[in-house]
Design a protein around this motif. Structure first.
Motif, PDB file in Angstrom:
ATOM      1  N   LYS A   1      48.987  37.212  41.647  1.00 54.24           N
ATOM      2  CA  LYS A   1      49.708  37.097  40.372  1.00 54.24           C
ATOM      3  C   LYS A   1      51.205  36.949  40.523  1.00 54.24           C
ATOM      4  O   LYS A   1      51.913  36.685  39.560  1.00 54.24           O
TER       5      LYS A   1
ATOM      6  N   SER B   1      45.707  41.371  33.478  1.00 52.45           N
ATOM      7  CA  SER B   1      45.281  40.077  32.968  1.00 52.45           C
ATOM      8  C   SER B   1      45.390  39.026  34.081  1.00 52.45           C
ATOM      9  O   SER B   1      46.280  39.105  34.922  1.00 52.45           O
TER      10      SER B   1
ATOM     11  N   ASN C   1      46.559  36.133  34.949  1.00 54.75           N
ATOM     12  CA  ASN C   1      47.547  35.062  34.800  1.00 54.75           C
ATOM     13  C   ASN C   1      48.690  35.345  35.766  1.00 54.75           C
ATOM     14  O   ASN C   1      48.859  36.474  36.200  1.00 54.75           O
TER      15      ASN C   1
ATOM     16  N   SER D   1      48.414  35.021  28.863  1.00 57.59           N
ATOM     17  CA  SER D   1      47.158  35.618  29.335  1.00 57.59           C
ATOM     18  C   SER D   1      45.979  34.687  29.075  1.00 57.59           C
ATOM     19  O   SER D   1      45.988  33.920  28.112  1.00 57.59           O
TER      20      SER D   1
ATOM     21  N   GLU E   1      45.586  41.681  24.602  1.00 56.86           N
ATOM     22  CA  GLU E   1      45.340  42.845  25.448  1.00 56.86           C
ATOM     23  C   GLU E   1      45.123  44.119  24.637  1.00 56.86           C
ATOM     24  O   GLU E   1      45.598  44.249  23.511  1.00 56.86           O
TER      25      GLU E   1
ATOM     26  N   HIS F   1      57.583  38.222  28.420  1.00 56.37           N
ATOM     27  CA  HIS F   1      56.232  38.313  28.947  1.00 56.37           C
ATOM     28  C   HIS F   1      55.413  37.253  28.220  1.00 56.37           C
ATOM     29  O   HIS F   1      55.874  36.701  27.236  1.00 56.37           O
TER      30      HIS F   1
HETATM   31 MG    MG Z   1      49.264  40.947  31.461  1.00 55.54          MG
END
Ligand code: MG
Ligand code: TXA
Length: 349
Positions: free
Chosen positions: A55, A142, A144, A150, A177, A232
């Motif tokens: 990630k 997640s 991604n 995500s 999420e 984010h």
């Molecule tokens: Mg995440």
């Protein structure tokens, strides 16, 4: 090789293969009702390290441990109390992560050195079966690249991580999420809003006649929920949050005036920077927040894959309440610029 030995991947069912990869200290992408996760066994340090490597995730961002029973949750959460029992009974399997003091069974890598851990039971048959077979929790963020949008479909994960073994399932039903809730004795605090609302949590605890209070005494949550960064969930094109009904030429002008303010890194991780934008596409969401959450990340991706070089989203006054707050939390962090009513004033996101 991220996912284990390719030779071995050719035999056995999907879950057999996933089980073997995890057992060998690899990572697999798992479907959940919120978003797809990138999972490793909590007892395989090698697998946990791969999560961060794949990630490009900084080590200060802690992972959520996924379990298939309250019994297993209690192997990781040290101070399980009646509030936890009621919340687990009411909302698990489901999009609620409980944060509390960790046991020694949780490696520091998972919690970014914190003394607390986040745990939840996800609602997905294949993933629950995989956890059951593993017999231990699966740590999973997640699936991604760090800071990016995500994944809510297996194809999203495959397009980003072609080397990772992905367990295929339907698109995620919830779409954003889990709600992250810290339980500190009888004191509660939402560290990340989600589709389990504060009102639902209160209703469940009131129904059970339990005492609790909300703790919002510390304003800065940065130290408490380290993953809660200013930026984010960012799509591969700049996203502009628009308050009011400015027209596209005005939005485009605004974007170019403030192009240098678009962030080019998230917590030290570089992101793509643009010099000029010309063509905008509007991110339009359903008015029902549950549908909006389900469609949010898929639509953001679609917008970022098209011809447009920037995306804009019009905030509407009707977007009120806990559920919209959770969606707007993601959009606020995904946005690079904010444009306010009438004036073209610039707001630092
Ligand atoms: Mg995440
Ligand atoms: O729905 C979800 O929660 C998805 C699926 C895969 O379960 N997972 C997910 O993981 O969103 P991730 O890594 O993208 O976000 C986890 C966030 C962290 O960024 C952090 O904010 C919070 O959960 N978290 C985890 N452990 C924590 C802890 N010990 N204390 C405070 N916050 C924590």
């Amino acid at each position: 090789m991220l996912s284990g030995d390719v030779g071995q991947l050719q035999s056995g069912s999907e879950l057999d293969q996933a089980e073997r990869i995890l057992d060998q200290g690899g990572v697999v992408a798992i479907p959940t009702e919120t978003v797809y996760g990138l999972a490793a066994r909590v007892d395989r340090l090698e697998g946990l390290q791969k999560i961060f490597a794949v990630k490009n995730r900084p080590f200060f961002d802690p992972l959520i441990v996924h379990v298939d029973s309250v019994e297993l949750a209690r192997q990781y959460l040290a101070d399980w109390n009646p509030l936890c029992t009621v919340l687990a009974t009411q909302f698990w399997p489901g999009p609620l992560s409980l944060v509390g003091p960790k046991t020694a069974a949780v490696p520091d890598l998972i919690t970014a050195g914190l003394s607390t851990v986040a745990v939840r039971i996800p609602k997905n048959g294949k993933t629950l079966e995989l956890i059951h077979r593993a017999g231990v929790g699966l740590a999973a963020p997640s699936a991604n690249r760090f800071g990016k949008t995500s994944p809510t479909e297996s194809a999203h994960v495959k397009s980003e991580f072609s080397d990772v073994f992905v367990i295929h399932d339907e698109p995620a039903e919830i779409g954003i999420e889990s709600t992250v809730l810290r339980v500190n004795g009888s004191q509660l605090r939402i560290l990340r809003p989600g589709m389990i609302s504060r009102a639902q949590i209160e209703a469940a605890l009131d129904e059970a006649n339990l005492f609790y209070s909300w703790d919002y005494s510390v304003v800065d949550v940065g130290g408490e929920s380290p993953g809660q960064l200013k930026h984010h969930y960012m799509p591969d094109r700049p996203l502009i949050w628009v308050d009011g009904d400015m027209d596209l030429p005005a939005i485009t002008r605004f974007a170019n005036q403030h192009i240098d303010s678009i962030p080019d890194e998230i917590a030290g991780v570089p992101i793509q920077h643009v010099a000029k934008v010309e063509k905008g596409v509007e991110l339009v969401l359903p008015t029902d927040p549950r549908l909006a959450a389900r469609e949010l990340y898929g639509k953001l991706r679609q917008c970022a894959e098209g011809e447009a070089d920037f995306i804009f989203f019009r905030w509407q006054p009707s977007m009120q309440g806990d559920l919209w707050q959770a969606i707007l939390d993601r959009l606020g962090k995904a946005a690079s610029l904010r444009m306010s009513s009438g004036s073209l004033s610039f707001h630092d996101m």
